[in-house]
Each structure stands twice: as structure tokens, then as C-alpha cells.
Write an enzyme that holds these catalytic residues in place. Structure first.
Site, PDB file in Angstrom:
ATOM      1  N   HIS A  86      62.395 -24.244 -28.389  1.00  0.00           N
ATOM      2  CA  HIS A  86      61.881 -25.415 -28.454  1.00  0.00           C
ATOM      3  C   HIS A  86      60.414 -25.344 -28.841  1.00  0.00           C
ATOM      4  CE1 HIS A  86      59.476 -28.760 -26.313  1.00  0.00           C
ATOM      5  NE2 HIS A  86      60.246 -29.384 -26.956  1.00  0.00           N
ATOM      6  N   GLU A 144      55.203 -32.290 -21.832  1.00  0.00           N
ATOM      7  CA  GLU A 144      56.342 -32.820 -22.250  1.00  0.00           C
ATOM      8  C   GLU A 144      57.553 -32.486 -20.958  1.00  0.00           C
ATOM      9  OE1 GLU A 144      59.940 -32.674 -25.537  1.00  0.00           O
ATOM     10  OE2 GLU A 144      58.099 -31.345 -25.826  1.00  0.00           O
ATOM     11  N   GLU A 191      59.937 -24.474 -32.251  1.00  0.00           N
ATOM     12  CA  GLU A 191      60.242 -25.855 -33.050  1.00  0.00           C
ATOM     13  C   GLU A 191      58.825 -26.656 -33.270  1.00  0.00           C
ATOM     14  OE1 GLU A 191      60.740 -30.013 -31.939  1.00  0.00           O
ATOM     15  OE2 GLU A 191      62.050 -28.969 -31.119  1.00  0.00           O
ATOM     16  N   HIS A 192      58.132 -26.543 -32.270  1.00  0.00           N
ATOM     17  CA  HIS A 192      56.950 -27.346 -32.151  1.00  0.00           C
ATOM     18  C   HIS A 192      55.755 -26.433 -33.121  1.00  0.00           C
ATOM     19  CE1 HIS A 192      56.608 -30.351 -28.567  1.00  0.00           C
ATOM     20  NE2 HIS A 192      57.571 -30.070 -28.710  1.00  0.00           N
TER      21      HIS A 192
END
Length: 395
Positions: free
Chosen positions: A29, A109, A32-33
């Protein structure tokens, strides 16, 4: 889809949370950022502007098994979409200075999920259901793992998984297959070094025995999930399971909605859900209600599960379920993005491509015995793992 003027284009990377060790939880993740922070050819702002300036969209998400980069654009802008996604997938800079900032974003997040109980309860149930298996990992990672992930970990994952043998590319909309291949060639997808062909592996799927857990938290509602493991994506029993889940909690006409909300007035939100992976699956029931009503809502849900587990469903209800499921499937395929996902799934899960009529025939082939088997195997109350989040436990 010649009747539309758009194209959905996506790239699925076969690397995600199920492939991570507990120490590197969240690395997929975070990567991905990070690919959006700049490439050899574009700044972060240029990445954000390039397709939006054309009226299109660009986004990404990390799931349990794949990391996905996708765009929706006018058909005339497919080359730009393919070029931007190729750039962020294959040529990200992955700088330490960017990581220091993006790590803060991911920690925010995580905080957002922690402050959203109807999201957090799913994370907690997943963790309890799968125990130490990576299916139970948080896709976002934990505060501790995210703080300790460095550029080296990101570059290791990128070098291992972000190259052609680990990718599935899919598109749908106003585009022909030959034209798509020409666009991929022109935007240098075919020129990327092949890299490692062996796919990342994950431990064999396993779950812990059914259990009950409560997580105490202040609030005006108790959030409850009952769920258990189920079949994998390619299992033909999937259609019976989806139909049964839909009839139990898939809409306003479902048994749980009618009983828990309409008849008893115990909750605003009650529904079923399911997720199918390459090697396993899971399903469950979610309800949010006041702490004073939580036990009554739980009892009503348990009674409905027990009834279908013991008796299955009458043929008249199954016939209605078939009509409803076929209608949902047919209507969903009017979406360009849904067509893209369907095309990708054929390759990702090793299923043969089926026309819509062939798929609808599989729904029609579901028998009362199939429903009865799924109900007994996956919906019996004693097989469910119960997770509640709120001021007081359900049990």
C-alpha cells in the site's frame, strides 16, 4: 463497447498484503502511494493533472491480492492513460524525501479508519477470523510497520513485482483489442525488461476456529460482524453462496433487512457481504445498532441464519433470487469499469472467459440442494466468528 465514448484501462500487479510478512505489513500500500510522488518523466503535480485536464480520472488501490492502477478517459485519450500508468508503474523515483511526507499521509489514513467504526470493525473481524495468516493483515499496515518501512523495502518490492510477468493489463470501452496492443507498444509497455517470472507466494489459506471477541469503544452504536470462511473465487459453489447471501441481506427485500429493520426497527444498516480470493473466501453479516438493541439484533440475525442453515430456502424464493442476481449481473456490465474488472479477473483467477449468457446459465443451474449445502456449510450460527465494537459486548 461501441455505444460508449470512453475507455477504462487498468494494470493489476500480483503483489499485495497477502504476500507480506508481518514485519513489512503495509509495504504494498505504501508503494502504491509512493509511485504517484514522481517519476523519471513527470512530477507529482504533472501526474495528477495530465488525465484530469482531459476530463479523465486516475486512481489506484491495494487489495489483499493485487495492487491496481486504473484510469477512465475518453476513447481518444487512451494513449495518454496508458503512458501515465506505464510511467508510474515502471519508472517511479521512490525518493527518501517523498517517503518522509507520504508516510505521514498513510498514518493519517490509518487514523481515519480508527475513527470510523464501521470501517474498523471489518479490519478487526478480518484479523480475528484469519489469525496469523496474511489474509488477516491490515492492508494499510500498522503504525509501527509503516514508521519502519524504508526506501529499501519499497525498491525491493518494486524490483520484484513491478514488471511484465507480474502484471495483468485490461481495458474495456470503445477500444478494439488490436488497437489496445498498438497503444501498449507505442507507450513502451512492450519495451520494459521482463524481470522475474515466478509469482510471489503466500501461505496456504487457514483460519482459526470460530470465536467471539468484543472491542470496547465509546460511542452511540455497537457495530457487529458475524462471518466465516467460504469458497475461493474459482469454486463453482460461488454462485449459490452469492445468491444465498443476496437473499439474506443484499437489499431492501432481503430477509435480514425486512426482519431487523422493517419488522423490529433495531437498526438502520444491516447487510451481508462476501469476498473471494484465489485460495479462499469469506462472507459475513454486518449490523450497527444502539448498545441497548445489540443483543436483540444479534438474536434476530442468528435466528435467520439458523433457519436457512437448517431448512435452506423454498423454491419460490430461489427463483426470485435467480432473477435478481441475473438482473444485477446484466446491469453491472453496462459499466465500462465493471467490464474491465471482469476481463482482468479471467486472467487473475484462471477462469475461462464466459459470455454473459453462459454466466447467467450458471446462475440458472443453481439447485435447491446447492443452496441447502451452502446454507449448512457457511451460514450455521455456530460456525460464525463474532466481532463486536462498541460500549458493551453483545454476548
Amino acid at each position: 463497447m461501441p455505444g460508449v465514448r470512453s475507455v477504462s484501462f487498468g494494470a493489476w500487479v500480483r503483489a499485495a498484503s497477502v504476500h507480506e510478512s508481518s514485519e513489512r505489513m503495509g509495504v504494498s500500500h505504501l508503494l502504491e502511494h509512493m509511485v504517484f510522488k514522481g517519476t523519471e518523466r513527470r512530477t507529482a503535480k504533472q501526474i495528477a493533472l495530465e488525465l484530469e485536464a482531459l476530463g479523465g480520472s486516475l486512481d489506484a488501490y491495494t487489495s489483499r491480492e493485487h495492487t491496481v492502477y486504473q484510469a477512465r478517459v475518453l476513447d481518444e485519450h487512451l494513449s495518454q492513460a496508458a503512458d501515465v500508468i506505464a510511467d508510474i508503474v515502471f519508472r517511479p523515483l521512490l525518493r527518501s524525501s517523498d517517503l518522509a511526507l507520504e508516510r505521514k499521509v498513510v498514518l493519517e489514513e490509518i487514523s481515519m479508519v480508527e475513527d470510523t467504526p464501521d470501517d474498523l470493525v471489518f479490519e478487526l473481524h478480518n484479523e480475528v477470523l484469519w489469525g496469523p495468516h496474511p489474509y488477516g493483515h491490515s492492508i494499510l499496515g500498522t503504525r509501527d510497520t509503516v514508521r519502519h518501512l524504508g526506501v529499501r523495502a519499497l525498491k525491493d518490492l518494486h524490483g520484484r513485482a513491478y514488471h511484465p510477468p507480474q502484471l495483468v493489463v485490461a481495458a474495456a470501452g470503445n477500444v478494439e483489442h488490436a488497437a489496445l496492443l498498438e497503444v501498449l507498444d507505442r507507450t513502451d509497455w512492450s519495451g520494459i525488461p521482463r524481470g522475474e517470472a515466478t509469482r510471489l507466494s503466500a501461505p496456504a489459506a487457514s483460519a482459526v476456529p470460530p470465536t467471539t471477541r468484543h472491542v470496547e469503544r465509546d460511542g452511540t452504536q455497537t457495530h457487529v460482524i458475524l462471518g466465516t470462511t467460504a469458497v475461493r473465487y474459482a469454486d463453482p459453489r460461488r454462485f449459490a453462496l452469492v445468491m444465498l447471501s443476496m437473499l439474506l441481506g443484499g437489499g431492501m427485500s432481503s430477509r435480514l433487512f425486512q426482519r431487523v429493520r422493517e419488522e423490529l426497527g433495531l437498526a438502520y444498516s444491516v447487510y451481508t457481504f462476501q469476498q473471494f480470493y484465489a485460495d479462499a473466501g469469506m462472507h459475513g453479516v454486518y449490523v450497527a445498532t444502539s448498545p441497548d438493541s445489540a443483543r436483540a439484533a444479534f438474536d434476530a440475525i442468528r435466528d435467520e441464519l439458523a433457519q436457512v442453515a437448517t431448512s435452506g430456502l423454498p423454491e419460490s424464493e430461489i427463483a426470485m433470487g435467480k432473477s435478481q442476481l441475473k438482473g444485477q449481473m446484466t446491469l453491472s456490465l453496462e459499466s465500462v469499469s465493471a467490464r474491465m474488472y471482469r476481463a482482468a479477473a479471467v486472467e487473475l483467477y484462471g477462469e475461462p472467459f464466459r459470455t454473459l449468457d453462459e454466466t447467467l446459465a450458471l446462475v440458472d443451474a443453481v439447485t435447491p440442494d446447492d443452496i441447502a449445502y451452502s446454507a449448512a456449510a457457511f451460514f450455521a450460527p455456530e460456525k460464525q466468528t463474532l466481532l463486536s465494537l462498541g460500549p458493551a459486548p453483545v454476548l
